[in-house]
Design an enzyme around this catalytic site. Structure first.
Site, mmCIF file in Angstrom:
data_model
loop_
_atom_site.group_PDB
_atom_site.id
_atom_site.type_symbol
_atom_site.label_atom_id
_atom_site.label_comp_id
_atom_site.label_asym_id
_atom_site.label_seq_id
_atom_site.Cartn_x
_atom_site.Cartn_y
_atom_site.Cartn_z
ATOM 1 N N ARG A 124 0.846 -1.147 -0.081
ATOM 2 C CA ARG A 124 -0.045 0.034 -0.007
ATOM 3 C C ARG A 124 0.880 1.028 -0.013
ATOM 4 O O ARG A 124 1.707 1.141 0.946
ATOM 5 C CB ARG A 124 -1.066 -0.181 1.364
ATOM 6 C CG ARG A 124 -1.844 1.131 1.357
ATOM 7 C CD ARG A 124 -2.780 1.434 0.246
ATOM 8 N NE ARG A 124 -3.682 2.373 0.450
ATOM 9 C CZ ARG A 124 -3.806 3.757 0.298
ATOM 10 N NH1 ARG A 124 -2.557 4.038 -0.643
ATOM 11 N NH2 ARG A 124 -4.450 4.714 0.487
ATOM 12 N N HIS A 127 1.479 7.131 1.735
ATOM 13 C CA HIS A 127 0.144 7.941 1.734
ATOM 14 C C HIS A 127 -0.051 8.539 3.008
ATOM 15 O O HIS A 127 0.778 8.074 4.174
ATOM 16 C CB HIS A 127 -0.922 7.227 1.314
ATOM 17 C CG HIS A 127 -1.467 6.073 2.065
ATOM 18 N ND1 HIS A 127 -0.753 5.012 2.632
ATOM 19 C CD2 HIS A 127 -2.579 6.232 3.015
ATOM 20 C CE1 HIS A 127 -1.365 4.296 3.353
ATOM 21 N NE2 HIS A 127 -2.283 4.814 3.602
ATOM 22 N N HIS A 129 -3.516 10.650 5.513
ATOM 23 C CA HIS A 129 -4.756 10.882 5.715
ATOM 24 C C HIS A 129 -5.164 12.140 6.400
ATOM 25 O O HIS A 129 -4.531 12.614 7.226
ATOM 26 C CB HIS A 129 -5.488 9.598 6.179
ATOM 27 C CG HIS A 129 -5.349 8.428 5.731
ATOM 28 N ND1 HIS A 129 -5.975 7.577 4.821
ATOM 29 C CD2 HIS A 129 -4.499 7.256 6.208
ATOM 30 C CE1 HIS A 129 -5.512 6.507 4.695
ATOM 31 N NE2 HIS A 129 -4.553 6.443 5.573
ATOM 32 N N GLU A 133 -5.886 6.577 11.537
ATOM 33 C CA GLU A 133 -5.902 5.455 11.304
ATOM 34 C C GLU A 133 -5.753 4.443 12.302
ATOM 35 O O GLU A 133 -4.667 4.400 12.658
ATOM 36 C CB GLU A 133 -5.028 5.049 9.912
ATOM 37 C CG GLU A 133 -5.088 3.626 9.435
ATOM 38 C CD GLU A 133 -4.315 3.487 8.268
ATOM 39 O OE1 GLU A 133 -4.332 4.262 7.458
ATOM 40 O OE2 GLU A 133 -3.561 2.485 8.184
ATOM 41 N N HIS A 172 2.616 7.039 5.913
ATOM 42 C CA HIS A 172 2.839 5.756 6.383
ATOM 43 C C HIS A 172 2.922 4.688 5.090
ATOM 44 O O HIS A 172 2.424 5.220 4.051
ATOM 45 C CB HIS A 172 1.897 5.059 7.340
ATOM 46 C CG HIS A 172 0.631 5.438 7.166
ATOM 47 N ND1 HIS A 172 -0.135 6.532 7.403
ATOM 48 C CD2 HIS A 172 -0.384 4.713 6.421
ATOM 49 C CE1 HIS A 172 -1.330 6.512 7.021
ATOM 50 N NE2 HIS A 172 -1.688 5.576 6.612
ATOM 51 N N GLU A 195 -10.430 4.312 1.866
ATOM 52 C CA GLU A 195 -9.046 4.042 1.274
ATOM 53 C C GLU A 195 -9.119 4.491 -0.058
ATOM 54 O O GLU A 195 -7.944 4.461 -0.703
ATOM 55 C CB GLU A 195 -9.088 2.591 1.586
ATOM 56 C CG GLU A 195 -7.561 2.051 1.443
ATOM 57 C CD GLU A 195 -6.841 2.707 2.581
ATOM 58 O OE1 GLU A 195 -7.208 2.837 3.777
ATOM 59 O OE2 GLU A 195 -5.464 2.926 2.402
HETATM 60 MN MN MN Z 1 -3.385 4.617 5.518
#
Ligand code: MN
Ligand code: MN
Length: 423
Positions: A124, A127, A129, A133, A172, A195
């Site tokens: 993943r 990125h 937010h 999270e 992260h 997401e």
């Molecule tokens: Mn995340």
């Protein structure tokens, strides 16, 4: 009276109706069916209660308490149930993710859930937010990387039962490890987050003028001519190397963060444990970085009950991991709605609404309760009634002295209570 004995009473009444040829509706007694008009199958006849029209048998099977609600239910409340198995799965090379947000689950205003899979080497991408999270590992192993606002980095490996917490805005990445990769469930502290709407390194660089990127890193512009022009989101990366090597490379001159971003929930001593089940509470008291999410990992033995209670400080978001159960949510009105849970399902209870969760299966029921709060808190019905003057309890329950004596002994919170047959 207990749920079980109430059921026995209703079952007995129903059997009587069958013996009479079911010509007339059996009437539920006033107990357990307090409102008018009387609701529930017990107040109907087999013919009137038939469903001669089209049926989706598979959908019907996931929610028996919609098909045959307890007569104590009163319809009208926003449905406190959803499932990751009813969510679209975005699949890319390296893994997949699906989410339950306010789009499909309007009641869940404080928390959104994401279920993600990363295969071996699946990444993943880097990125961040606008929300915090929180996550729990449900399978396999995963490597997380992050950095705080003082430039202090952390690289850690997590396994099944571990949790992590990234404060809002801290960047992260996640990567599936070993032969089996990882699966986990994320909770964002905002019900409309997801997401599919995150801030990603690939998107940012693709939408920044190349000369700015070059100037930012102090390197010639042609060094960046291969940057992706579309977002990576999840991609198949090279398998991760040894943890110690990644930690050494990522080590910051500013040192390590004050508090770890991960917590080994599976290894903690339960906060409360009995032969009926256990509760593990992880909030900012024992996981200091988790300032906006409090969590409880609950195990309820077969037939046992997460007792009648409510939460005065925050809405509750639930994720069901194992077993099967049912919950009734009570609201003003009155309104009452019963729903059934299987693994992969999600529940939601607004702040202060009364509820219980009963294990209706043959195996342990395991689920997590998530709150947008720095602490876990609740009020239980039994502890309340054990700690008010006797005459008040007698007038509200209209029960005998022996029952009042028994309730008076419930001074301590129990969280999980036994099956009635186990007493
Ligand atoms: Mn995340
Ligand atoms: Mn609860």
């Amino acid at each position: 009276m207990t749920d079980l004995s109430r059921r026995k009473m209703l079952a007995g009444t129903a059997a009587g109706a069958v013996a009479m040829g079911a010509a007339a509706a059996a009437k539920a007694s006033s107990f357990g069916n307090p409102d008018n008009p009387p609701e529930g199958r017990i107040n109907s006849t087999p013919e009137a209660n038939a469903e001669p029209g089209p049926q989706n048998a598979a959908t019907k099977a996931i929610m028996p308490d919609f098909d045959n609600p307890p007569p104590t239910d009163i319809a009208g409340m926003p449905i406190p149930w959803q499932s990751f198995n009813l969510a679209h799965k975005r699949i890319q090379n390296g893994g997949w993710a699906r989410e339950v947000t306010t789009k499909a689950f309007p009641v869940s205003t404080d928390i959104a859930g994401v279920n993600m899979r990363l295969g071996p080497g699946g990444v993943r991408e880097l990125h961040w937010h606008q929300q915090a999270e929180w996550a729990i590992m449900v399978s396999g192993d995963c490597r997380i990387t992050t950095i705080d606002t003082q430039g202090r980095a952390e690289v850690s490996d997590v396994t099944k039962g571990d949790i992590w917490y990234f404060p809002p805005g801290l960047p992260h990445s996640l990567q599936g490890l070993g032969e089996h990769g990882a699966e986990f469930v994320l909770a964002f502290d905002n019900g409309s987050a997801g997401e599919f709407n995150t801030l990603m390194v690939s998107d940012w660089l693709a939408h920044t003028p190349p000369d700015i990127i070059a100037q930012n890193f102090g390197l010639p512009v042609e060094k960046f001519k291969e940057i992706p022009t579309e977002q990576l989101w999840i991609y198949q990366g090279a398998k991760a190397g040894p943890l110690a090597a990644d930690q050494a490379y990522a080590a910051s001159p500013a040192g390590r963060p004050d508090h770890p971003f991960i917590f080994r929930m599976s290894q903690m001593v339960p906060t409360m444990s009995s032969k009926f089940g256990e509760v593990k509470i992880v909030d900012s008291h024992n996981f200091p970085i988790s300032k906006t999410v409090a969590a409880a990992l609950v195990t309820v033995k077969p037939g046992c009950l997460r007792e009648m209670h409510w939460h005065p400080d925050a809405d509750e978001w639930q994720y069901f991991i194992q077993g099967q159960g049912k919950m009734t949510v009570f609201n003003t009105g009155p309104e009452a709605q019963t729903v059934d849970f299987f693994p992969g399902d999600v529940g939601y209870v607004k702040k202060n609404l009364g509820h219980y969760v009963k294990n209706t299966g043959k195996d342990d029921l395991v689920f997590v309760e998530i709150f947008k709060s720095d602490h876990f808190s609740e009020v239980t019905l039994s502890q309340w009634l054990a700690n008010v003057p006797r005459q008040l309890v007698k007038e509200h329950l209209r029960c005998d002295d022996a029952t009042l004596d028994a309730i008076h002994k419930l001074k301590e919170r129990r969280d999980i209570v036994g099956a009635i047959d186990a007493r």
